[in-house]
Enzyme design. Structure first.
Site, PDB file in Angstrom:
ATOM      1  N   CYS A 108      20.098  46.173  -8.277  1.00  0.00           N
ATOM      2  CA  CYS A 108      21.332  45.673  -7.658  1.00  0.00           C
ATOM      3  C   CYS A 108      21.160  45.343  -6.180  1.00  0.00           C
ATOM      4  CB  CYS A 108      22.454  46.691  -7.820  1.00  0.00           C
ATOM      5  SG  CYS A 108      22.715  47.149  -9.535  1.00  0.00           S
ATOM      6  N   HIS A 242      28.169  46.295  -2.441  1.00  0.00           N
ATOM      7  CA  HIS A 242      27.855  46.114  -3.857  1.00  0.00           C
ATOM      8  C   HIS A 242      29.026  46.659  -4.679  1.00  0.00           C
ATOM      9  CE1 HIS A 242      26.036  46.141  -7.697  1.00  0.00           C
ATOM     10  NE2 HIS A 242      25.697  47.414  -7.707  1.00  0.00           N
ATOM     11  N   ASN A 272      30.448  45.399 -12.470  1.00  0.00           N
ATOM     12  CA  ASN A 272      29.226  45.447 -11.666  1.00  0.00           C
ATOM     13  C   ASN A 272      28.264  44.383 -12.200  1.00  0.00           C
ATOM     14  OD1 ASN A 272      26.704  46.027 -10.641  1.00  0.00           O
ATOM     15  ND2 ASN A 272      26.833  48.238 -10.981  1.00  0.00           N
TER      16      ASN A 272
END
Ligand code: UT7
Length: 315
Positions: A108, A242, A272
């Site tokens: 990520c 994030h 996500n």
């Protein structure tokens, strides 16, 4: 460098929390209060490479540049349907570019790592215009009968074009090996020399460990980045974090002692989306005119590894 164009592309299929209750022992109430996610875009009849190419084209248009103006393409990706060739080569062909390209897998945190690579190559005098595309389909990694993981994720692609400029004030990357917290195996082909059984294991996650790491790493990375640039937290106009969990975002917000308005959130509609989450959020903020010239933006991301990073840049 300076970000001169942004773009994003999402799958058309939208899956709401209520739709998940058709086949999972979960509820909209649990998912919303524990994660902030209400719905997510999920790959169905499209290919990730097409989303990546669409996001790249939009970023180039936004930058008023052509594919032939690019000196380098970096694609951040964890999985896609090819083991090889790399997705960046597919994107290069799709947009009609001819420059070198490479893929990175920093989970990520891929977008921040790609920015560091672009900035370093530019400082070394090797590149001027760089395209970064983050393209991810984490919904292909999870077991859709595992309510602890599959409810969290969504797919998509986000892209930026960078050109020469002095807008990136500081970038800090970090890694701290903890490979049993968030991982997935994929089976390799057998050979005459390997007798062990190959395992096909979907994404495994120790959620609370990842949560604690995320808050600690992001708080530290952002603090180090601001310190390096000689900027205090109050001077930052926007914190783009994030999008993994709204509770992680609010813990970082509390640590930095900053108002919620500085923390745009799109996890509600996206879940996500791994490394795509930061550039998709950036693109949505830019297109909704959230940024003014000269605004200071701090961005931070963390992921499997563990790896993490933060960047401070001027809009
Ligand atoms: O990009 C990085 C990727 N990952 C992350 O950032 C994840 C970070 N971690 C998290 O966001 C949170 O830890 C989760 C959202 C994954 C889990 O939230 P939590 O508050 O840590 O819940 P938990 O794991 O402690 O589970 C609490 C309960 C459990 O039931 P019992 O054992 O208390 O009876 C779980 O089985 O909630 C249950 N549970 C669910 N219930 C309904 C777990 N998932 C679900 C679900 N629906 N989807």
């Amino acid at each position: 460098m300076k970000i001169v164009g942004t773009g994003s592309a999402l799958p058309t299929k939208i899956v709401t929390n209520d739709m998940l209750t058709d086949f999972l022992d979960t509820s909209d109430e649990w998912i919303t209060t524990r994660t902030g996610v209400k719905s997510r875009h999920v790959i169905s009849n499209e290919k990730l490479e097409d989303l990546a190419i669409e996001a790249a084209r939009k970023a180039l248009d936004d930058a008023s540049l052509k594919a032939e103006d690019l000196d380098f393409i970096i694609c951040s990706n964890v999985v896609n349907e090819y083991v090889t060739p790399q997705l960046s080569c597919i994107i290069q062909g799709g947009i009609g570019a001819s420059c070198p390209c490479m893929d990175i897998n920093c989970a990520c945190a891929g977008f921040i790592h790609a920015l560091e690579i672009a900035e370093s190559f530019h400082k070394a005098g090797r590149v001027n215009n760089v395209l970064i595309v983050c393209a991810e389909e984490p919904t292909r990694m999870t077991d859709w009968s595992d309510r602890r993981t599959c409810v969290l994720f969504g797919d998509g692609a986000g892209a930026v074009v960078l050109a020469p400029g002095n807008n990136i004030r500081s970038i800090k990357l970090s890694a701290s090996s903890a490979t049993d917290k968030l991982w997935q195996y994929r089976p390799l082909h057998p050979t005459p020399y390997i007798t062990k059984d190959e395992q096909d294991v979907p994404l495994q996650m120790k959620g609370q460990d990842v949560f604690k790491f995320a808050v600690k790493a992001a708080s530290k990375d952002i603090s180090r980045t601001l310190e390096d640039a000689g900027v205090n937290a109050d001077e930052v106009d926007h914190y783009l974090l994030h999008q993994a969990n709204v509770r992680i975002i609010s813990a970082i917000q509390d640590y930095l002692n900053q108002p919620a308005e500085k923390f745009p959130v799109n996890i509600t509609d996206h879940g996500n989306s791994s490394s795509s989450s930061c550039p998709i959020l950036l693109d949505e903020c830019r297109r909704s005119s959230r940024f003014k010239d000269g605004d200071l933006i701090a961005m931070s991301a963390f992921g499997a590894g563990f790896v993490s990073g933060a960047v401070l840049f001027e809009w």
